[in-house]
Motif scaffolding. Structure first.
Motif, short mmCIF file in Angstrom:
data_model
loop_
_atom_site.label_atom_id
_atom_site.label_comp_id
_atom_site.label_asym_id
_atom_site.label_seq_id
_atom_site.Cartn_x
_atom_site.Cartn_y
_atom_site.Cartn_z
N VAL A 57 0.81 -1.22 0.00
CA VAL A 57 0.00 0.00 0.00
C VAL A 57 0.85 1.27 0.00
CG1 VAL A 57 -2.14 -0.98 0.90
CG2 VAL A 57 -0.35 -0.24 2.51
N ARG A 58 2.16 1.12 0.22
CA ARG A 58 3.02 2.32 0.12
C ARG A 58 3.00 2.87 -1.31
NH1 ARG A 58 8.63 0.22 1.78
NH2 ARG A 58 7.85 -1.28 0.28
N ILE A 59 2.82 1.98 -2.30
CA ILE A 59 2.82 2.47 -3.69
C ILE A 59 1.57 3.31 -3.95
CG2 ILE A 59 3.14 1.86 -6.13
CD1 ILE A 59 4.33 -0.83 -5.21
N PHE A 60 0.43 2.87 -3.41
CA PHE A 60 -0.81 3.66 -3.54
C PHE A 60 -0.62 5.02 -2.85
CE2 PHE A 60 -2.24 -0.65 -4.16
CZ PHE A 60 -3.29 -0.56 -5.07
N LEU A 115 1.95 1.20 8.22
CA LEU A 115 2.13 2.39 9.08
C LEU A 115 2.87 3.50 8.33
CD1 LEU A 115 3.03 0.75 12.52
CD2 LEU A 115 0.87 1.84 11.85
N GLU A 116 3.86 3.10 7.53
CA GLU A 116 4.61 4.10 6.76
C GLU A 116 3.68 4.79 5.75
OE1 GLU A 116 7.97 2.51 4.57
OE2 GLU A 116 8.93 4.48 4.53
N ALA A 117 2.88 3.97 5.04
CA ALA A 117 1.96 4.52 4.03
C ALA A 117 0.93 5.45 4.70
CB ALA A 117 1.24 3.38 3.31
N TRP A 118 0.41 5.02 5.85
CA TRP A 118 -0.59 5.83 6.58
C TRP A 118 0.03 7.18 6.97
CZ3 TRP A 118 -5.73 5.54 7.76
CH2 TRP A 118 -6.21 6.32 8.80
N ASP A 119 1.28 7.15 7.46
CA ASP A 119 1.95 8.40 7.87
C ASP A 119 2.07 9.37 6.69
OD1 ASP A 119 2.21 7.78 10.46
OD2 ASP A 119 4.34 7.27 10.40
N TRP A 120 2.42 8.85 5.51
CA TRP A 120 2.54 9.73 4.33
C TRP A 120 1.21 10.44 4.04
CZ3 TRP A 120 5.15 5.67 0.57
CH2 TRP A 120 6.47 5.46 0.99
N ILE A 121 0.13 9.65 4.14
CA ILE A 121 -1.20 10.23 3.84
C ILE A 121 -1.58 11.25 4.91
CG2 ILE A 121 -3.67 9.71 3.52
CD1 ILE A 121 -2.36 8.25 1.40
N MET A 122 -1.34 10.89 6.20
CA MET A 122 -1.71 11.82 7.28
C MET A 122 -0.93 13.13 7.18
SD MET A 122 -4.14 10.36 8.67
CE MET A 122 -4.44 9.30 7.29
N THR A 123 0.35 13.03 6.82
CA THR A 123 1.15 14.25 6.67
C THR A 123 0.59 15.12 5.54
OG1 THR A 123 3.09 13.07 7.44
CG2 THR A 123 3.51 15.11 6.24
N ALA A 124 0.24 14.48 4.42
CA ALA A 124 -0.29 15.25 3.28
C ALA A 124 -1.62 15.90 3.64
CB ALA A 124 -0.45 14.34 2.06
N ILE A 125 -2.46 15.19 4.39
CA ILE A 125 -3.76 15.76 4.78
C ILE A 125 -3.53 16.92 5.76
CG2 ILE A 125 -5.93 15.30 6.04
CD1 ILE A 125 -5.99 12.54 4.68
N ALA A 126 -2.61 16.72 6.70
CA ALA A 126 -2.33 17.79 7.68
C ALA A 126 -1.78 19.03 6.97
CB ALA A 126 -1.34 17.29 8.72
N GLU A 127 -0.91 18.82 5.98
CA GLU A 127 -0.34 19.98 5.26
C GLU A 127 -1.43 20.71 4.48
OE1 GLU A 127 4.16 18.16 4.76
OE2 GLU A 127 2.90 18.34 2.97
N TYR A 128 -2.32 19.93 3.86
CA TYR A 128 -3.41 20.57 3.10
C TYR A 128 -4.30 21.37 4.05
CZ TYR A 128 -7.59 21.33 0.41
OH TYR A 128 -8.66 21.93 -0.20
#
Ligand SMILES: Cc1cc2nc3c(=O)[nH]c(=O)nc-3n(C[C@H](O)[C@H](O)[C@H](O)COP(=O)(O)O)c2cc1C
Length: 188
Positions: free
Chosen positions: A58-61, A168-181
């Motif tokens: 899921v890191r690729i998604f 967990l790594e993939a989730w962190d990437w998404i959470m960071t992007a949502i927080a930045e937005y």
């Protein structure tokens, strides 16, 4: 039936593009539905082919939606195309028919070659949570932030119970992007 996959395409100069795409299957025929504008769409129109990768990484998604598009690939076997190294299986497809639409054309394809690389390891709730959060990120400009937060809170229950380090790594990437937005949106 819709399968969440990673579609790899090349443009006419051989430049690789990877994008998460929900493929509609009618019997065994894949239909790719890209929203315009789409690099996947223009590449398929240019070359007439694509590779559908069935990956549980899921890191690729998450990566494709957060600017991490540099994933290892190898040559496809029967078409000029690329296959993700980290995929359980892949299908090499040829475009056979287009139902035109100004928003979301339907690209009807035929599978010309399919390969299994590794066994399916069973369903995992954290992988589902990452996919859903990636979809929320892809629609962030269209959805109220309160709805996104409510859905993330629910998805995190399954994530916390079942994730491995990849999820967990993939989730962190998404959470960071949502927080930045969200931070950027509240500054406006
Ligand atoms: C699980 C998942 C499924 C997606 N399915 C589609 C889809 O069917 N069509 C689409 O246009 N975008 C879809 N998206 C969003 C695209 O992957 C993303 O917006 C993409 O960068 C846009 O298309 P392009 O890369 O071809 O320009 C999906 C995203 C995720 C996370």
């Amino acid at each position: 039936m819709i399968q969440e996959t990673l579609v790899t395409t090349l443009n006419r100069f051989g430049k690789l593009h990877i994008a998460p795409m929900g493929i509609h299957f009618v019997e065994n025929q894949p239909i790719i539905l890209p929203f315009r504008p789409s690099t996947t769409l223009s590449n398929i129109l240019e070359t007439g082919v694509a590779v559908i990768n069935y990956s549980d990484d899921v890191r690729i998604f998450a990566g494709c939606l957060t600017g991490r598009r540099d994933w290892q690939v190898k040559n496809a076997e029967k078409i000029v195309g690329k296959v993700l190294e980290n995929t359980l299986a892949h299908a090499e497809v040829k475009l056979v028919h287009i139902e035109e639409d100004s928003i979301r054309p339907q690209l009807f394809c035929n599978i010309i070659h399919q390969v299994n690389h590794a066994p399916f390891k069973g369903f995992n709730r954290a992988q589902y949570a990452v996919l859903e959060s990636a979809i929320l990120l892809s629609r962030i400009k269209m959805l109220p932030i309160t709805k996104i937060q409510t859905e993330l809170d629910y998805l995190k229950i399954g994530l916390d119970k079942t994730a491995g380090s990849t999820e967990l790594e993939a989730w962190d990437w998404i959470m960071t992007a949502i927080a930045e937005y969200t931070a950027g949106a509240s500054d406006e």
